[in-house]
Design an enzyme around this catalytic site. Structure first.
Site, PDB file in Angstrom:
ATOM      1  N   HIS A   1       0.832  -1.206   0.000  1.00 61.12           N
ATOM      2  CA  HIS A   1       0.000   0.000   0.000  1.00 61.12           C
ATOM      3  C   HIS A   1       0.868   1.258   0.000  1.00 61.12           C
ATOM      4  O   HIS A   1       2.045   1.209   0.382  1.00 61.12           O
ATOM      5  CB  HIS A   1      -0.859   0.042   1.268  1.00 61.12           C
ATOM      6  CG  HIS A   1      -1.985  -0.939   1.315  1.00 61.12           C
ATOM      7  ND1 HIS A   1      -2.211  -1.753   2.403  1.00 61.12           N
ATOM      8  CD2 HIS A   1      -2.967  -1.222   0.424  1.00 61.12           C
ATOM      9  CE1 HIS A   1      -3.290  -2.508   2.182  1.00 61.12           C
ATOM     10  NE2 HIS A   1      -3.764  -2.208   0.985  1.00 61.12           N
TER      11      HIS A   1
ATOM     12  N   CYS B   1      -3.342   0.524   9.828  1.00 61.79           N
ATOM     13  CA  CYS B   1      -4.400  -0.373   9.297  1.00 61.79           C
ATOM     14  C   CYS B   1      -5.360  -0.861  10.353  1.00 61.79           C
ATOM     15  O   CYS B   1      -6.430  -1.333  10.034  1.00 61.79           O
ATOM     16  CB  CYS B   1      -3.854  -1.574   8.553  1.00 61.79           C
ATOM     17  SG  CYS B   1      -2.194  -1.954   8.749  1.00 61.79           S
TER      18      CYS B   1
HETATM   19  C1  CIR Z   1      -4.065  -7.802   3.511  1.00 62.04           C
HETATM   20  O1  CIR Z   1      -3.192  -8.317   2.808  1.00 62.04           O
HETATM   21  O2  CIR Z   1      -5.038  -7.250   3.016  1.00 62.04           O
HETATM   22  C2  CIR Z   1      -3.934  -7.866   5.005  1.00 62.04           C
HETATM   23  N1  CIR Z   1      -3.330  -9.087   5.403  1.00 62.04           N
HETATM   24  C3  CIR Z   1      -3.112  -6.717   5.504  1.00 62.04           C
HETATM   25  C4  CIR Z   1      -3.773  -5.401   5.259  1.00 62.04           C
HETATM   26  C5  CIR Z   1      -2.997  -4.290   5.835  1.00 62.04           C
HETATM   27  N2  CIR Z   1      -3.707  -3.082   5.643  1.00 62.04           N
HETATM   28  C6  CIR Z   1      -3.145  -1.896   5.592  1.00 62.04           C
HETATM   29  O3  CIR Z   1      -1.944  -1.777   5.627  1.00 62.04           O
HETATM   30  N3  CIR Z   1      -3.944  -0.853   5.436  1.00 62.04           N
END
Ligand code: CIR
Length: 253
Positions: free
Chosen positions: A160, A248
């Site tokens: 991201h 997140c």
């Molecule tokens: C994913 O791959 O979607 C989750 N395991 C981790 C998401 C992390 N989200 C973020 O950094 N906003």
């Protein structure tokens, strides 16, 4: 000034979520304890917490940031980029409807909140494997209607945008060294560089004059303190195993 944070603890099947981190499987009970520590840090920053129950259908649902983007009085409910996570946003949208006007990213657009960084008057949107051009355009249009400027930033080597850059105050960001040209951020007054060995610390939370930083990132902690922040360090090792970082785990309202 943020007053609340929406959070959602991990569920027992947390380890079944998406990850490319290759750091091993997370320990669920340790993850729960770390989530509590994270919530305590947010409370110390003056935030009231709104806690959703874990959703066993969505092992990644603790990463609430990806499901919503707050632009002043608007909550934009996203269409999450990875199909396995689509549906997490329903409970998040229902909770945010108590506080914000709800708008939605529409198909074929996709947006993960982890790709969105809002400073005072400017919205940055990362174009990544999770956030596509259609989604970014929809979001930028909403931001412009709310009086903001907006720009898109290519994200290639990271999950991201906020994997390598994060907002610390209206005029200050953290930026991981040697990632992307600082010209993408020319409207930002203060850029604090994060050394590569502390890459987790490129994602910190800045709220109400405080900062929340990942444990073990002493150089970045010192930079934040030099910038006048009171810093709380929290260990989120089990979330890092699932590609998660500090921002997140909450939606700041
Ligand atoms: C994913 O791959 O979607 C989750 N395991 C981790 C998401 C992390 N989200 C973020 O950094 N906003």
């Amino acid at each position: 000034m943020h007053r609340r944070a929406l959070v959602r603890p991990p569920g027992p099947n947390f380890k079944d979520g998406l990850t490319e981190a290759a750091l091993g499987a997370p320990d669920y009970h340790l993850a729960l304890a770390q989530h509590e520590g994270y919530c305590r840090a947010l409370a110390m920053c003056g935030l009231e917490l709104i806690t959703l129950p874990p959703d066993p259908n969505y092992p990644d649902s603790c990463f609430v940031e990806d499901a919503a983007v707050i632009i002043d009085g608007i909550a934009v409910i996203t269409r999450i980029g990875h199909a396995a996570r689509r549906g997490e946003e329903k409970a998040v949208g229902a909770a945010l409807a108590d506080f914000k006007q709800i708008l939605n990213i529409e198909e074929p657009g996709t947006v993960d909140g982890g790709d969105v960084m809002l400073l005072a008057d400017h919205l940055f949107v990362g174009l990544s494997r999770r956030t596509n051009r259609e989604g970014a355009e929809q979001l930028m249009e909403i931001a412009r209607s709310a009086g903001k400027s907006a720009s898109a930033i290519p994200v290639s080597d990271f999950l991201h945008l906020k994997t390598f850059v994060s907002p610390i105050a209206d005029d200050t960001i953290l930026l991981l060294k040697d990632t992307i040209s600082a010209t993408y951020f020319e409207m930002v007054r203060n850029i604090i560089e994060v050394p590569r060995e502390e890459h987790w610390a490129a994602n910190c939370i800045g709220i109400n004059g405080f900062a929340v930083a990942p444990a073990g990132c002493d150089k970045t902690r010192a930079s934040l303190e030099k910038a006048g922040k009171t810093v709380f360090s929290v260990d989120v090792s089990e979330f890092q195993k699932m590609d998660g970082r500090l921002t997140c785990l909450s939606v700041l309202i």
